[in-house]
Design an enzyme around this catalytic site. Structure first.
Site, mmCIF file in Angstrom:
data_model
loop_
_atom_site.group_PDB
_atom_site.id
_atom_site.type_symbol
_atom_site.label_atom_id
_atom_site.label_comp_id
_atom_site.label_asym_id
_atom_site.label_seq_id
_atom_site.Cartn_x
_atom_site.Cartn_y
_atom_site.Cartn_z
ATOM 1 N N TYR A 1 36.172 16.250 52.358
ATOM 2 C CA TYR A 1 35.740 15.889 51.452
ATOM 3 C C TYR A 1 35.063 14.202 50.984
ATOM 4 O O TYR A 1 36.651 14.245 50.611
ATOM 5 C CB TYR A 1 34.951 17.406 50.755
ATOM 6 C CG TYR A 1 34.304 16.689 49.638
ATOM 7 C CD1 TYR A 1 34.531 16.740 48.427
ATOM 8 C CD2 TYR A 1 33.152 16.456 50.646
ATOM 9 C CE1 TYR A 1 33.409 16.045 47.435
ATOM 10 C CE2 TYR A 1 32.049 15.944 48.993
ATOM 11 C CZ TYR A 1 32.097 15.608 48.340
ATOM 12 O OH TYR A 1 31.318 15.056 46.847
ATOM 13 N N HIS B 1 36.288 20.611 46.156
ATOM 14 C CA HIS B 1 35.314 21.159 46.848
ATOM 15 C C HIS B 1 35.700 22.316 47.739
ATOM 16 O O HIS B 1 35.016 22.941 49.260
ATOM 17 C CB HIS B 1 35.308 20.236 48.080
ATOM 18 C CG HIS B 1 33.331 19.839 48.430
ATOM 19 N ND1 HIS B 1 32.531 20.880 49.965
ATOM 20 C CD2 HIS B 1 32.495 19.333 47.912
ATOM 21 C CE1 HIS B 1 31.610 20.024 49.836
ATOM 22 N NE2 HIS B 1 31.834 18.921 48.219
HETATM 23 C C1 CS2 Z 1 30.410 17.390 45.412
HETATM 24 C C2 CS2 Z 1 28.771 16.958 45.788
HETATM 25 O O1 CS2 Z 1 29.136 14.983 44.303
HETATM 26 C C3 CS2 Z 1 29.959 16.372 44.024
HETATM 27 O O2 CS2 Z 1 30.547 16.846 42.725
HETATM 28 O O3 CS2 Z 1 30.423 18.890 45.398
HETATM 29 O O4 CS2 Z 1 28.333 15.903 46.407
HETATM 30 C C4 CS2 Z 1 28.432 17.774 46.929
HETATM 31 O O5 CS2 Z 1 29.158 17.612 48.439
HETATM 32 C C5 CS2 Z 1 26.391 17.282 47.489
HETATM 33 O O6 CS2 Z 1 26.032 18.033 46.797
HETATM 34 C C6 CS2 Z 1 26.450 19.356 48.552
HETATM 35 O O7 CS2 Z 1 25.242 18.865 48.891
HETATM 36 MG MG MG Z 2 31.446 18.762 43.204
#
Ligand code: CS2
Ligand code: MG
Length: 408
Positions: free
Chosen positions: A160, A217
């Protein structure tokens, strides 16, 4: 004063922003945001087919009554789609209210508790060396707080928040266009064995003055999250985000017994009922709700006030999918909130974005300075909007190595 019409537009530069505009019989209009990332057409349809017809003829200054009208009147309560639709209406009504009063919204909330609001950027790297370069670039730009996400050696696919290719330092984009979700493979054991050393390297390189944040995440089980939080406590993160899914609000109790690392959760929540136990039991240190996903200014202010009773600070979501309209609403809340923590801020300021959403809000040197324009202090250029159209996208789907469906 009466509402005479409202329009919804989906589109923006590389984004499917869902922008609502509410017009009144006094010529004053308000803007709101209903951008539910990768499900944008749904709150847009809810607004067009169900909510806007009920708005016509109503007094836009009665934003509390209208919030209750839509929340209680929906019968089937909560959920990200309805709360994003209510949020857009609520933001637009607050925008109108500020314009009628001739005041920026933070003044209507109680005035400023600070001039600048601390923000954080997303550093990302396909490997640790790439991540160190990315952090150095943001530090050079004056950021005092930086989120760090690293490619993990041995992980079957990219993890992620990680750039696909080395040196790809664009802000991590979370929109994935395409007809079906991309599939990724995750292994928590590989991640848990690698990340502590990566954080050690970042501290060795940048020291402890730089505020570092990390987003798990939702990938770990509660027990794994407790073990991981204990192991990395020594690196003094500003926060550890979404260590484990918090649908079960008791899931964090074990972690809280084993680590004092600050915990940030909430970007996927859409109402106070998703997080009231986390806040009341002080299982978190930062609440991450977003004004768009959690019912607008009216409802998020309630969450902020509850958090303030329990030593929980704000850390509003601000991923690349967030529209400048929702970021403006959050900027006013950030200026007012006595329990402000930090604001996630992905550089929205591209030429196209600024042309579509003109505003006087400023971000410089890692701090965000809210505009003194009346209302939200952001506009929506309908002529500019004609350049854009909707393009469907999906979040990736994640599986474990044995094929088990896992948390994205
Ligand atoms: C992530 C988000 O910014 C963050 O903290 O968790 O970018 C997330 O992956 C997205 O908003 C999902 O749509
Ligand atoms: Mg996040």
């Amino acid at each position: 004063m009466k509402i005479t019409d409202a329009t919804v537009f989906i589109g923006g530069p590389d984004k499917n922003y869902v922008t609502l505009k509410i017009m009144t019989d006094e010529g004053i209009y308000g803007v709101g945001d209903a951008t539910l990332n990768n499900r944008e057409t749904l709150p847009a349809a809810y607004l067009k087919e169900y909510l806007i017809p009920c708005l016509i003829g109503k007094d836009p200054r009665n934003s509390e009554d209208l919030w209750q009208y839509f929340y209680r009147g929906a019968y089937f309560r909560r959920g990200p789609i309805s709360m994003a639709a209510f949020a857009a209406i609520d933001m637009a009504l607050w925008d109108i209210k500020g314009k009628v009063a001739g005041l920026p919204l933070y003044q209507l909330f109680g005035g400023k508790s600070r001039e600048g609001a601390l923000v954080y950027a997303h550093a990302t790297g396909s490997d640790l060396e790439d991540l160190v370069d990315s952090v150095a670039r943001y530090k050079e730009q004056g950021y005092k707080a930086i989120r760090v996400q690293c490619g993990i050696p041995g992980m079957p696919t990219s993890s992620y928040g990680v750039a696909e290719t080395k040196g790809d330092n664009k802000n991590y984009i979370t929109d994935f266009t395409g007809a079906t979700p991309k599939e990724e493979v995750w292994d928590s054991d590989i991640y848990m064995r690698y990340m502590p050393d990566a954080l050690a390297k970042l501290r060795d390189t940048f020291g402890f003055d730089l505020k570092l944040l990390h987003d798990v995440h939702h990938r770990l089980l509660p027990r794994e999250a407790a073990e991981f939080a204990k192991e990395i406590e020594q690196y003094r993160l500003f926060w550890l985000e979404d260590p484990t899914p918090a649908d079960d609000q008791d899931a964090l109790k074990l972690l809280r017994h084993h680590s004092t690392i600050p915990i940030a959760i909430g970007e996927v929540f859409n109402s106070i009922w998703d997080c009231n136990k986390l806040i009341e039991n002080e299982l978190i240190d930062f609440i991450r709700v977003a004004v768009t996903y959690a019912g607008g200014i009216t409802h998020v202010k309630r969450i902020v006030d509850l958090a303030g009773l329990h030593n929980v600070r704000t850390g509003f979501h601000g991923a690349p999918s967030h529209s400048p309209v929702s970021m403006a609403a959050q900027a006013h809340l950030n200026a007012w909130a006595p329990n402000f923590g930090i604001q996630e801020y992905l550089v929205l300021g591209t030429e196209e974005c600024d042309a579509l959403f003109p505003s006087q809000h400023k971000m410089t040197d890692g701090m965000f300075y809210v505009s003194d324009e009346p209302g939200l202090g952001v506009d929506f250029d309908e002529t500019e909007a004609q350049r854009y159209s909707y393009e469907q996208g999906f979040h990736p789907v994640v599986r474990l190595q044995d094929g088990t469906l896992w948390n994205y």
